[in-house]
Design a protein around this motif. Structure first.
Motif, PDB file in Angstrom:
ATOM      1  N   VAL A 137      -7.737   3.722  -3.234  1.00  0.00           N
ATOM      2  CA  VAL A 137      -6.777   4.034  -4.271  1.00  0.00           C
ATOM      3  C   VAL A 137      -6.100   5.345  -3.916  1.00  0.00           C
ATOM      4  N   PRO A 138      -5.146   5.325  -3.004  1.00  0.00           N
ATOM      5  CA  PRO A 138      -4.550   6.547  -2.489  1.00  0.00           C
ATOM      6  C   PRO A 138      -3.535   7.139  -3.430  1.00  0.00           C
ATOM      7  N   SER A 139      -3.099   8.324  -3.085  1.00  0.00           N
ATOM      8  CA  SER A 139      -2.081   9.016  -3.862  1.00  0.00           C
ATOM      9  C   SER A 139      -0.745   8.946  -3.143  1.00  0.00           C
ATOM     10  N   PRO A 140       0.355   9.038  -3.891  1.00  0.00           N
ATOM     11  CA  PRO A 140       1.663   9.014  -3.254  1.00  0.00           C
ATOM     12  C   PRO A 140       1.897  10.257  -2.430  1.00  0.00           C
ATOM     13  N   ARG A 141       2.770  10.151  -1.451  1.00  0.00           N
ATOM     14  CA  ARG A 141       3.042  11.283  -0.579  1.00  0.00           C
ATOM     15  C   ARG A 141       4.542  11.487  -0.430  1.00  0.00           C
ATOM     16  N   PRO A 142       5.158  12.094  -1.422  1.00  0.00           N
ATOM     17  CA  PRO A 142       6.595  12.312  -1.342  1.00  0.00           C
ATOM     18  C   PRO A 142       6.920  13.363  -0.301  1.00  0.00           C
ATOM     19  N   PRO A 143       8.099  13.302   0.300  1.00  0.00           N
ATOM     20  CA  PRO A 143       8.465  14.294   1.303  1.00  0.00           C
ATOM     21  C   PRO A 143       8.624  15.663   0.701  1.00  0.00           C
ATOM     22  N   GLN A 144       8.198  16.683   1.450  1.00  0.00           N
ATOM     23  CA  GLN A 144       8.355  18.050   1.012  1.00  0.00           C
ATOM     24  C   GLN A 144       9.768  18.532   1.290  1.00  0.00           C
ATOM     25  N   THR A 145      10.220  19.424   0.466  1.00  0.00           N
ATOM     26  CA  THR A 145      11.517  20.033   0.727  1.00  0.00           C
ATOM     27  C   THR A 145      11.352  21.135   1.755  1.00  0.00           C
ATOM     28  N   ARG A 146      12.366  21.338   2.574  1.00  0.00           N
ATOM     29  CA  ARG A 146      12.288  22.343   3.625  1.00  0.00           C
ATOM     30  C   ARG A 146      12.402  23.731   3.033  1.00  0.00           C
ATOM     31  N   SER A 195      -0.100  -0.485  -4.770  1.00  0.00           N
ATOM     32  CA  SER A 195       0.048  -1.683  -3.941  1.00  0.00           C
ATOM     33  C   SER A 195       1.407  -2.341  -4.166  1.00  0.00           C
ATOM     34  N   ARG A 196       2.278  -1.696  -4.951  1.00  0.00           N
ATOM     35  CA  ARG A 196       3.555  -2.306  -5.311  1.00  0.00           C
ATOM     36  C   ARG A 196       4.426  -2.617  -4.106  1.00  0.00           C
ATOM     37  N   SER A 197       4.343  -1.802  -3.076  1.00  0.00           N
ATOM     38  CA  SER A 197       5.206  -2.010  -1.912  1.00  0.00           C
ATOM     39  C   SER A 197       4.540  -2.848  -0.831  1.00  0.00           C
ATOM     40  N   PHE A 198       3.334  -3.352  -1.106  1.00  0.00           N
ATOM     41  CA  PHE A 198       2.644  -4.121  -0.063  1.00  0.00           C
ATOM     42  C   PHE A 198       3.342  -5.452   0.179  1.00  0.00           C
ATOM     43  N   ASP A 199       3.513  -5.769   1.446  1.00  0.00           N
ATOM     44  CA  ASP A 199       4.017  -7.074   1.851  1.00  0.00           C
ATOM     45  C   ASP A 199       3.268  -7.477   3.117  1.00  0.00           C
ATOM     46  N   MET A 200       3.716  -8.529   3.754  1.00  0.00           N
ATOM     47  CA  MET A 200       3.022  -9.029   4.936  1.00  0.00           C
ATOM     48  C   MET A 200       3.550  -8.413   6.225  1.00  0.00           C
ATOM     49  N   ARG A 231      -4.687  -7.288  -2.730  1.00  0.00           N
ATOM     50  CA  ARG A 231      -3.513  -6.852  -1.957  1.00  0.00           C
ATOM     51  C   ARG A 231      -2.829  -8.038  -1.284  1.00  0.00           C
ATOM     52  N   MET A 232      -3.619  -8.960  -0.787  1.00  0.00           N
ATOM     53  CA  MET A 232      -3.028 -10.117  -0.116  1.00  0.00           C
ATOM     54  C   MET A 232      -2.222 -10.988  -1.077  1.00  0.00           C
ATOM     55  N   THR A 233      -2.530 -10.922  -2.361  1.00  0.00           N
ATOM     56  CA  THR A 233      -1.813 -11.760  -3.338  1.00  0.00           C
ATOM     57  C   THR A 233      -0.628 -11.053  -3.971  1.00  0.00           C
ATOM     58  N   VAL A 234      -0.348  -9.810  -3.595  1.00  0.00           N
ATOM     59  CA  VAL A 234       0.753  -9.053  -4.205  1.00  0.00           C
ATOM     60  C   VAL A 234       2.078  -9.809  -4.145  1.00  0.00           C
ATOM     61  N   PRO A 235       2.477 -10.369  -2.987  1.00  0.00           N
ATOM     62  CA  PRO A 235       3.766 -11.096  -2.958  1.00  0.00           C
ATOM     63  C   PRO A 235       3.827 -12.239  -3.949  1.00  0.00           C
ATOM     64  N   LEU A 236       2.686 -12.875  -4.239  1.00  0.00           N
ATOM     65  CA  LEU A 236       2.689 -13.980  -5.200  1.00  0.00           C
ATOM     66  C   LEU A 236       2.945 -13.492  -6.617  1.00  0.00           C
ATOM     67  N   TRP A 237       2.343 -12.355  -6.982  1.00  0.00           N
ATOM     68  CA  TRP A 237       2.523 -11.847  -8.338  1.00  0.00           C
ATOM     69  C   TRP A 237       3.955 -11.394  -8.586  1.00  0.00           C
ATOM     70  N   LYS A 238       4.661 -11.059  -7.525  1.00  0.00           N
ATOM     71  CA  LYS A 238       6.043 -10.599  -7.682  1.00  0.00           C
ATOM     72  C   LYS A 238       7.018 -11.735  -7.959  1.00  0.00           C
ATOM     73  N   VAL A 239       6.588 -12.972  -7.739  1.00  0.00           N
ATOM     74  CA  VAL A 239       7.530 -14.089  -7.928  1.00  0.00           C
ATOM     75  C   VAL A 239       7.239 -14.909  -9.178  1.00  0.00           C
ATOM     76  N   PHE A 253      -5.609  -4.994 -11.974  1.00  0.00           N
ATOM     77  CA  PHE A 253      -4.814  -4.782 -10.763  1.00  0.00           C
ATOM     78  C   PHE A 253      -3.367  -5.199 -10.999  1.00  0.00           C
ATOM     79  N   VAL A 254      -3.169  -6.339 -11.653  1.00  0.00           N
ATOM     80  CA  VAL A 254      -1.815  -6.845 -11.896  1.00  0.00           C
ATOM     81  C   VAL A 254      -1.075  -5.930 -12.877  1.00  0.00           C
ATOM     82  N   VAL A 255      -1.764  -5.412 -13.878  1.00  0.00           N
ATOM     83  CA  VAL A 255      -1.128  -4.453 -14.795  1.00  0.00           C
ATOM     84  C   VAL A 255      -0.639  -3.242 -14.007  1.00  0.00           C
ATOM     85  N   GLY A 256      -1.497  -2.695 -13.146  1.00  0.00           N
ATOM     86  CA  GLY A 256      -1.094  -1.550 -12.340  1.00  0.00           C
ATOM     87  C   GLY A 256       0.052  -1.874 -11.411  1.00  0.00           C
ATOM     88  N   LEU A 257       0.066  -3.100 -10.908  1.00  0.00           N
ATOM     89  CA  LEU A 257       1.106  -3.518  -9.981  1.00  0.00           C
ATOM     90  C   LEU A 257       2.496  -3.448 -10.610  1.00  0.00           C
TER      91      LEU A 257
END
Length: 390
Positions: A25-34, A105-110, A167-175, A212-216
């Motif tokens: 369950v990782p954390s997001p990593r937005p780019p730092q400003t210079r 896992s929202r951006s997970f695809d194959m 995670r493998m079922t993420v594309p299915l939940w999106k449709v 998981f689906v709620v979080g997705l």
């Protein structure tokens, strides 16, 4: 989930959108400003990344509750208060983890590089720790007949199996049109299906699926709502009511309902009890998860850095948790069943899990938790990502 009245009188930026998860369950990593005075990034260079403190804080606090729950388990037969706290914590600590897992896992695809990270960050640790746990039980519990089976997760490894499947079922939940009601229907059907069996711990995989689906399908603004002052105020009586209800229910029901690993029939109840309990626990878990997240600090804390190592702490503390049962630690020290002993056990559990999440431990066990395994793939993930960008 951010309070509109900020501490120190300044406002915080909104939570970043979800990004690809490396593992657990990782954390997001937005780019730092210079910063002023630094050289600009070279063309084609990857931007520097930083973790979001809120989610790392949430993961650390949740894993501490997981460890406390495991430490309280032997005490529940002797203390009604311990049983009540155990029930309350088990209502939301894993749902909170799973919901955050779904969010990232929202951006997970194959895509090839993401599949590679799924294998190295989830599948390989599952195989290694499933074998390690099985060998540990053979030795520690003096059970030489205990099998090594990758199809029957033992103890904590079920979460890795579930995360891989989800995670493998993420594309299915999106449709599908109504993903959350569908996932909840699947969980209800699982709770009344005793023939599912133990392979891959499918009962847990299916019964925890709705979280998981709620979080997705959650968005940053949903977390912002949970951080409102009104939510934090309401969470106090909500937790108080939950503790009182759990104290009343402790001698009247089994805590096995909170594990989501058995059907209603396997728990000795009629099939319709599975429907009622699945729906009731789903609602209670979401409420208490929201209450828990409303109190998670948004700013960087001393324990924020430990949020990156929660999967390490989760899997490693299992050896101590099971070892304490195998070797009769609770039976040898009966004072642990007294109030002061229960407090001592709680503090020890929090301390141990904290140490197991530290960067030195992460470096020591990275070979098992985050192996690169470049030899096993035709092309590394970075090269695949660059080719896709082109």
């Amino acid at each position: 989930m951010t309070n509109s009245l900020r501490p120190h009188g300044h406002q915080r930026s909104p939570l970043p959108p979800a990004q690809t998860a490396a593992q657990g369950v990782p954390s997001p990593r937005p780019p730092q400003t210079r910063q002023p005075g630094t050289a600009p990034a070279q063309p084609g260079a990857k931007p520097a990344k930083q973790r979001d403190a809120f989610f790392d804080n949430a993961k650390y606090l949740a894993i501490v509750l997981v460890a406390m729950g495991h430490a309280w388990e032997p005490l529940t037969d002797h203390s009604r208060a311990a049983e009540a706290l155990y029930m309350v914590v088990y209502t939301f600590h894993m749902p909170a983890f799973i919901l955050i897992s779904g969010y990232f896992s929202r951006s997970f695809d194959m895509r090839a590089d993401r599949l590679q990270r799924l294998i190295t960050g989830i599948a390989v640790p599952y195989v290694l720790f499933e074998v390690a746990y099985s060998l540990f039980k053979k030795w520690g519990d003096d059970d030489p007949t205990h099998p090594i089976s990758l199809l029957d997760p033992w103890y904590l490894t079920w979460f890795l199996v579930a995360l891989f499947v989800w995670r493998m079922t993420v594309p299915l939940w999106k449709v599908v049109r109504w993903p959350v009601p569908l996932a909840l229907a699947i969980a209800v059907l699982a709770s009344v299906s005793p023939d599912i069996g133990d392979d891959l711990d499918l009962q847990r995989v299916l019964q925890f699926l709705p979280f998981f689906v709620v979080g997705l399908f959650m968005k940053p603004e949903h977390f912002q709502l949970m951080r409102r002052r009104e939510m934090r105020i309401l969470s106090v009586p909500a937790f108080a009511i939950a503790v009182l209800v759990a104290y009343w229910a402790a001698p009247r029901m089994t805590s096995a309902w909170f594990y989501h690993r058995d059907s209603a029939q396997e728990l000795g109840t009629p099939w319709w009890a599975g429907v009622v309990m699945t729906l009731a626990l789903f609602g209670c878990s979401l409420v208490l998860t929201a209450c828990f997240l409303s109190w998670v600090p948004r700013r960087k804390m001393w324990f924020t850095v430990l949020g990156a190592g929660t999967l390490y702490g989760y899997l490693l503390h299992g050896f101590l948790a099971k070892g304490s049962r195998f070797w009769g630690w609770y039976d040898d020290y009966t004072w642990l069943y007294k109030p002061l002993g229960e407090i001592f056990v709680t503090l020890v559990a929090a301390t141990v899990i904290t140490l197991l999440c530290t960067p030195p431990v992460q470096r020591m066990f990275r070979f098992a938790m985050e192996p690169k395994m470049e030899w096993a793939f035709k092309r590394d993930a970075a090269e695949l990502a660059r080719d896709r960008a082109k």
